[in-house]
Each structure stands twice: as C-alpha cells, then as structure tokens.
Design an enzyme around this catalytic site. Structure first.
Site, PDB file in Angstrom:
ATOM      1  N   ASP A 183       0.922  -0.839  -0.156  1.00 21.57           N
ATOM      2  CA  ASP A 183      -0.527   0.083   0.348  1.00 21.57           C
ATOM      3  C   ASP A 183       1.248   1.301  -0.087  1.00 21.57           C
ATOM      4  O   ASP A 183       1.364   1.429   0.833  1.00 21.57           O
ATOM      5  CB  ASP A 183      -0.818   0.114   1.138  1.00 21.57           C
ATOM      6  CG  ASP A 183      -1.831   0.793   0.913  1.00 21.57           C
ATOM      7  OD1 ASP A 183      -1.314   2.719   0.818  1.00 21.57           O
ATOM      8  OD2 ASP A 183      -2.874   1.037   2.136  1.00 21.57           O
ATOM      9  N   ILE A 184       0.735   1.872  -0.723  1.00 24.90           N
ATOM     10  CA  ILE A 184       1.891   3.121  -1.220  1.00 24.90           C
ATOM     11  C   ILE A 184       1.415   4.312  -0.768  1.00 24.90           C
ATOM     12  O   ILE A 184       2.042   4.680   0.007  1.00 24.90           O
ATOM     13  CB  ILE A 184       2.015   3.760  -2.848  1.00 24.90           C
ATOM     14  CG1 ILE A 184       3.228   4.722  -3.608  1.00 24.90           C
ATOM     15  CG2 ILE A 184       0.656   4.871  -3.248  1.00 24.90           C
ATOM     16  CD1 ILE A 184       3.977   3.455  -2.989  1.00 24.90           C
ATOM     17  N   ASN A 207       2.671   6.898  -9.867  1.00 24.51           N
ATOM     18  CA  ASN A 207       1.070   6.729 -11.131  1.00 24.51           C
ATOM     19  C   ASN A 207       0.427   6.458 -10.120  1.00 24.51           C
ATOM     20  O   ASN A 207      -0.661   7.040 -10.597  1.00 24.51           O
ATOM     21  CB  ASN A 207       2.163   5.833 -12.166  1.00 24.51           C
ATOM     22  CG  ASN A 207       0.410   5.303 -12.489  1.00 24.51           C
ATOM     23  OD1 ASN A 207       0.009   5.781 -13.240  1.00 24.51           O
ATOM     24  ND2 ASN A 207       0.174   3.829 -12.489  1.00 24.51           N
ATOM     25  N   TYR A 226     -12.720  17.474  -4.514  1.00 21.95           N
ATOM     26  CA  TYR A 226     -10.761  16.235  -3.832  1.00 21.95           C
ATOM     27  C   TYR A 226     -10.272  15.819  -4.245  1.00 21.95           C
ATOM     28  O   TYR A 226      -8.826  16.241  -4.638  1.00 21.95           O
ATOM     29  CB  TYR A 226     -10.652  15.502  -2.333  1.00 21.95           C
ATOM     30  CG  TYR A 226     -12.323  16.169  -1.365  1.00 21.95           C
ATOM     31  CD1 TYR A 226     -11.799  17.867  -1.346  1.00 21.95           C
ATOM     32  CD2 TYR A 226     -13.019  15.592  -0.432  1.00 21.95           C
ATOM     33  CE1 TYR A 226     -13.344  18.245  -0.388  1.00 21.95           C
ATOM     34  CE2 TYR A 226     -14.013  15.458   0.329  1.00 21.95           C
ATOM     35  CZ  TYR A 226     -13.581  17.024   0.398  1.00 21.95           C
ATOM     36  OH  TYR A 226     -15.265  17.628   1.663  1.00 21.95           O
ATOM     37  N   LYS A 243      -5.036  16.874  -7.096  1.00 19.99           N
ATOM     38  CA  LYS A 243      -3.896  16.783  -8.795  1.00 19.99           C
ATOM     39  C   LYS A 243      -3.592  18.116  -8.927  1.00 19.99           C
ATOM     40  O   LYS A 243      -1.991  17.859  -9.640  1.00 19.99           O
ATOM     41  CB  LYS A 243      -4.493  16.180  -9.482  1.00 19.99           C
ATOM     42  CG  LYS A 243      -5.403  14.630  -9.661  1.00 19.99           C
ATOM     43  CD  LYS A 243      -3.962  13.689  -9.435  1.00 19.99           C
ATOM     44  CE  LYS A 243      -3.811  12.649  -9.676  1.00 19.99           C
ATOM     45  NZ  LYS A 243      -2.843  11.228 -10.350  1.00 19.99           N
TER      46      LYS A 243
HETATM   47  P1  NDP Z   1      -6.343   2.081 -12.220  1.00 19.29           P
HETATM   48  O1  NDP Z   1      -7.352   2.063 -11.438  1.00 19.29           O
HETATM   49  O2  NDP Z   1      -6.499   1.285 -13.803  1.00 19.29           O
HETATM   50  O3  NDP Z   1      -4.999   2.161 -11.776  1.00 19.29           O
HETATM   51  C1  NDP Z   1      -4.895   2.531 -10.424  1.00 19.29           C
HETATM   52  C2  NDP Z   1      -3.470   2.074  -9.959  1.00 19.29           C
HETATM   53  O4  NDP Z   1      -3.268   2.030  -8.577  1.00 19.29           O
HETATM   54  C3  NDP Z   1      -3.461  -0.013  -9.862  1.00 19.29           C
HETATM   55  O5  NDP Z   1      -2.625  -0.237 -10.230  1.00 19.29           O
HETATM   56  C4  NDP Z   1      -4.310   0.423  -8.525  1.00 19.29           C
HETATM   57  O6  NDP Z   1      -2.805  -0.973  -7.847  1.00 19.29           O
HETATM   58  C5  NDP Z   1      -3.211   1.739  -7.820  1.00 19.29           C
HETATM   59  N1  NDP Z   1      -3.075   1.623  -6.872  1.00 19.29           N
HETATM   60  C6  NDP Z   1      -4.604   2.753  -5.767  1.00 19.29           C
HETATM   61  N2  NDP Z   1      -4.038   2.693  -4.725  1.00 19.29           N
HETATM   62  C7  NDP Z   1      -3.495   2.428  -3.951  1.00 19.29           C
HETATM   63  C8  NDP Z   1      -2.787   2.277  -3.356  1.00 19.29           C
HETATM   64  N3  NDP Z   1      -3.180   2.588  -1.807  1.00 19.29           N
HETATM   65  N4  NDP Z   1      -1.797   1.376  -2.830  1.00 19.29           N
HETATM   66  C9  NDP Z   1      -1.234   0.915  -4.576  1.00 19.29           C
HETATM   67  N5  NDP Z   1      -1.619   1.133  -4.956  1.00 19.29           N
HETATM   68  C10 NDP Z   1      -2.637   1.917  -5.089  1.00 19.29           C
HETATM   69  O7  NDP Z   1      -6.165   3.868 -13.092  1.00 19.29           O
HETATM   70  P2  NDP Z   1      -5.477   4.806 -13.227  1.00 19.29           P
HETATM   71  O8  NDP Z   1      -4.182   3.709 -14.131  1.00 19.29           O
HETATM   72  O9  NDP Z   1      -6.649   4.819 -14.730  1.00 19.29           O
HETATM   73  O10 NDP Z   1      -4.483   5.478 -12.800  1.00 19.29           O
HETATM   74  C11 NDP Z   1      -3.206   5.562 -12.714  1.00 19.29           C
HETATM   75  C12 NDP Z   1      -2.926   6.832 -12.833  1.00 19.29           C
HETATM   76  O11 NDP Z   1      -3.462   7.868 -13.587  1.00 19.29           O
HETATM   77  C13 NDP Z   1      -3.962   7.774 -11.875  1.00 19.29           C
HETATM   78  O12 NDP Z   1      -2.448   8.863 -10.421  1.00 19.29           O
HETATM   79  C14 NDP Z   1      -4.813   8.478 -11.960  1.00 19.29           C
HETATM   80  O13 NDP Z   1      -5.221   9.627 -10.781  1.00 19.29           O
HETATM   81  C15 NDP Z   1      -4.484   8.987 -13.371  1.00 19.29           C
HETATM   82  N6  NDP Z   1      -5.229   9.373 -14.271  1.00 19.29           N
HETATM   83  C16 NDP Z   1      -5.859   8.143 -14.590  1.00 19.29           C
HETATM   84  C17 NDP Z   1      -7.407   8.850 -16.138  1.00 19.29           C
HETATM   85  C18 NDP Z   1      -7.958   7.821 -16.139  1.00 19.29           C
HETATM   86  O14 NDP Z   1      -8.587   8.121 -16.906  1.00 19.29           O
HETATM   87  N7  NDP Z   1      -7.903   6.596 -15.993  1.00 19.29           N
HETATM   88  C19 NDP Z   1      -7.400  10.316 -16.086  1.00 19.29           C
HETATM   89  C20 NDP Z   1      -6.318  11.008 -15.783  1.00 19.29           C
HETATM   90  C21 NDP Z   1      -5.160  10.934 -14.430  1.00 19.29           C
HETATM   91  P3  NDP Z   1      -3.876  -1.780  -6.861  1.00 19.29           P
HETATM   92  O15 NDP Z   1      -5.530  -2.114  -6.720  1.00 19.29           O
HETATM   93  O16 NDP Z   1      -3.514  -2.815  -7.075  1.00 19.29           O
HETATM   94  O17 NDP Z   1      -3.782  -1.620  -5.591  1.00 19.29           O
END
Ligand code: NDP
Length: 281
Positions: free
Chosen positions: A67-68, A94, A162, A167
């Site tokens: 958990d990051i 990311n 939020y 962001k």
């Molecule tokens: P996904 O939901 O597909 O992936 C999110 C990733 O973040 C997963 O690997 C998840 O892992 C990980 N994650 C979330 N919370 C935690 C935590 N507490 N600890 C560790 N890992 C965590 O989303 P995206 O790929 O779309 O998101 C990636 C980035 O892109 C984010 O920062 C998002 O804000 C940004 N973004 C996305 C957009 C979109 O339209 N998709 C648009 C603009 C920005 P797990 O579930 O295994 O914990």
C-alpha cells in the site's frame, strides 16, 4: 535486454493495472528492470502474466505487494528493489485514484476523511516516495515522472472536489521539486492524462465494466468533447511517460505538463454524463 532503458531500474507505482501496468510492460520491453507494485494480488498476477507473455525474464522484474500510502509499503518497495537490482534510475509516481466518499455524499458534503484519503494517495505518497528515493536518484542522475490529470486545470468539479484539488496540488509540487532536484541532476516531469480506459472510473464510481465502456465510447466518439475523437488507452500514456523518463529523448525538459487536451465542452459533458451514470446505479 537491449533497448533505450537497458541497465535502468524503474519503480512504477500503481503498476498492478491500467496505465502503470502498461508503463511497466513498455519499460521492461525496452530493457528496464522494473518493480511492479499495487495492493491487489490478483491484479499483480495479471501484470506478471503480461510480463511473462512478453518474454521478460524473471531476473528483470520484481513484484512487491504494497500500500503506497503506508511508510512500511514505501520502504519495502525501495529496499526490495535495491536488494534485487542494486540501484534506482527511474521513479514513476503513478498510483492514484478518485476515492468514493464513505457516506456516499457528493460535492462539498464529502467528508474530511475522504479529503484526507485522496490527498494521502495522490499527493502525500508522492512526496514521501520522492524524499525516500531522492538519494538513490541523485547517485544515478535519475528521473521522476508523476502521473497527474487534466482535472488539475482550473475548472470546478462540483461532484468530487478533492481529486482535482489533489492533482492540482501534485502539479504544483512537481514544479517545485523539478526546480529543486535538477541541481542534483534529477529530472522531474509530469503527464496529465484526459480520459483513459482503465480501472479508474469503475473504482471511483462503482460502475460496471459495461457502463464504463459506454462512457468511454460516448465521450471518445464526440470530437467536440475529445478533439482526437476517441478515449485514450493506457499505452498512449505509457509512451509519453517513457519519453519523459528517457534522458536521451527529453534531457532538456523539466517541469513539463504533458496535457491531453479536452475541450471546455468535455468538462460540462463529463459532469452531466457522469451524473446520469451515477443516478442509474
Ligand atoms: P487504475 O484504477 O486502472 O489503476 C490504479 C493503480 O493504482 C492500480 O495499480 C492500483 O493498484 C494502484 N493503487 C491505487 N491505490 C493504491 C494504494 N493505496 N497503494 C498502492 N497502489 C494503489 O487507474 P489508472 O491506471 O487510470 O490510474 C493511474 C493514474 O492515472 C492515477 O494517478 C490516476 O489518477 C491517473 N489518471 C487516470 C485517468 C483515467 O482516465 N484513467 C485520467 C487522468 C489521470 P491496486 O488496486 O492493486 O492497489
């Protein structure tokens, strides 16, 4: 493996799914040793399978469930990477999300607990990872790429205030860190995606896979909302992250904001569209 990231070691947070998974895969295909991380074991297995299917040898990847937002998670990510690969060249911050309110409230009624969780994931974890990885990146003259969002722009998002707030704060942090850390040879940049087809929308809203796909198709097929005419895929963003993480390609770029341009109509349509999808649940 040969490639532009040969001999580079990259930590990619949030690489169990979506943009992070695709970035880990691209980096690994181009020669990097990658640390893949996230909380969900099943999703991590999915990334591992994608790496194996791409022919990446086990010696070139490391899977660290963490958990990051926790110190212990951040520390194990860094120490296990150093144990296996011996150095760190690239950090891609990311992991991020728009977290739903525990009381299912919207707008300014969303609780301070939601605010704190959203800030902790999208901003504080980036600050902490940057501080912890800094000495290793200073040694390797490395790179940081943060993944922000187009919602950081100056538009109000009434239903979920939020996440855009977080962001926008992240972008401001990126600017400050970029200027501070370049003195040590560390470049800091950001990408700000628009609509990308990942697990993001489902996690944020609880919408089904089909409803999410309908949303992506509707938004993407309207060029007056998304000028390029389709919703983004994770590999579109992964390629931009790779460009910014590759010093040969982007040595003279710091503090960049790689924006996926959406029209003003996007912001209106997004709000109306997501509202109708929410109310259909
Ligand atoms: P996904 O939901 O597909 O992936 C999110 C990733 O973040 C997963 O690997 C998840 O892992 C990980 N994650 C979330 N919370 C935690 C935590 N507490 N600890 C560790 N890992 C965590 O989303 P995206 O790929 O779309 O998101 C990636 C980035 O892109 C984010 O920062 C998002 O804000 C940004 N973004 C996305 C957009 C979109 O339209 N998709 C648009 C603009 C920005 P797990 O579930 O295994 O914990």
């Amino acid at each position: 493996m040969p490639g532009r990231f040969a001999k580079k070691v990259a930590i990619i947070t949030g690489s169990s799914f979506g943009i992070g998974r695709e970035t880990a895969l691209l980096f690994a295909k181009e020669g990097a040793k990658v640390t893949v991380t996230g909380r969900n074991e099943e999703r991590l297995e999915g990334t591992k399978k994608a790496l194996i299917d791409a022919g990446i040898p086990e010696s070139n990847y490391l899977i660290v469930p963490a958990d990051i937002t926790t110190s212990a998670g951040q520390d194990s990510l860094i120490s296990e990477t150093l144990n296996k690969f011996g150095k760190i060249n690239i950090l891609v911050n990311n992991a991020g999300a728009s977290l739903p309110d525990a009381q299912k409230k919207f707008g300014i009624d969303q609780g301070v607990d939601t605010y704190e969780k959203v800030m902790k994931l999208n901003v504080q974890s980036v600050i902490e990872m940057t501080q912890k990885v800094r000495p290793h990146l200073a040694k390797s003259k490395g790179e940081i790429v943060n993944v922000s969002s187009v919602v950081a722009l100056k538009f109000g998002f009434a239903r979920t205030p939020y996440y855009p707030l977080a962001k926008a704060a992240l972008d401001q942090y990126t600017r400050s860190a970029a200027i501070d850390l370049i003195a040590e040879g560390i470049r800091v940049n950001t990408v700000n995606p628009g609509i990308v087809q990942t697990g993001f929308l489902g996690s944020a809203t609880g919408m089904s896979g089909d409803a999410c796909q309908e949303f992506y198709d509707n938004m993407g097929s309207n060029p007056s909302v998304v000028p390029v005419g389709f919703s983004g895929r994770p590999d579109h963003i992964a390629k931009a992250i790779a460009f910014l993480a590759d010093r040969d390609s982007s040595e003279y770029i710091i503090v960049s904001l790689y924006l996926w341009i959406l029209t003003h109509k996007f912001f209106r349509t997004f709000i109306v569209n997501s509202f109708s999808l929410y109310t259909r649940q």
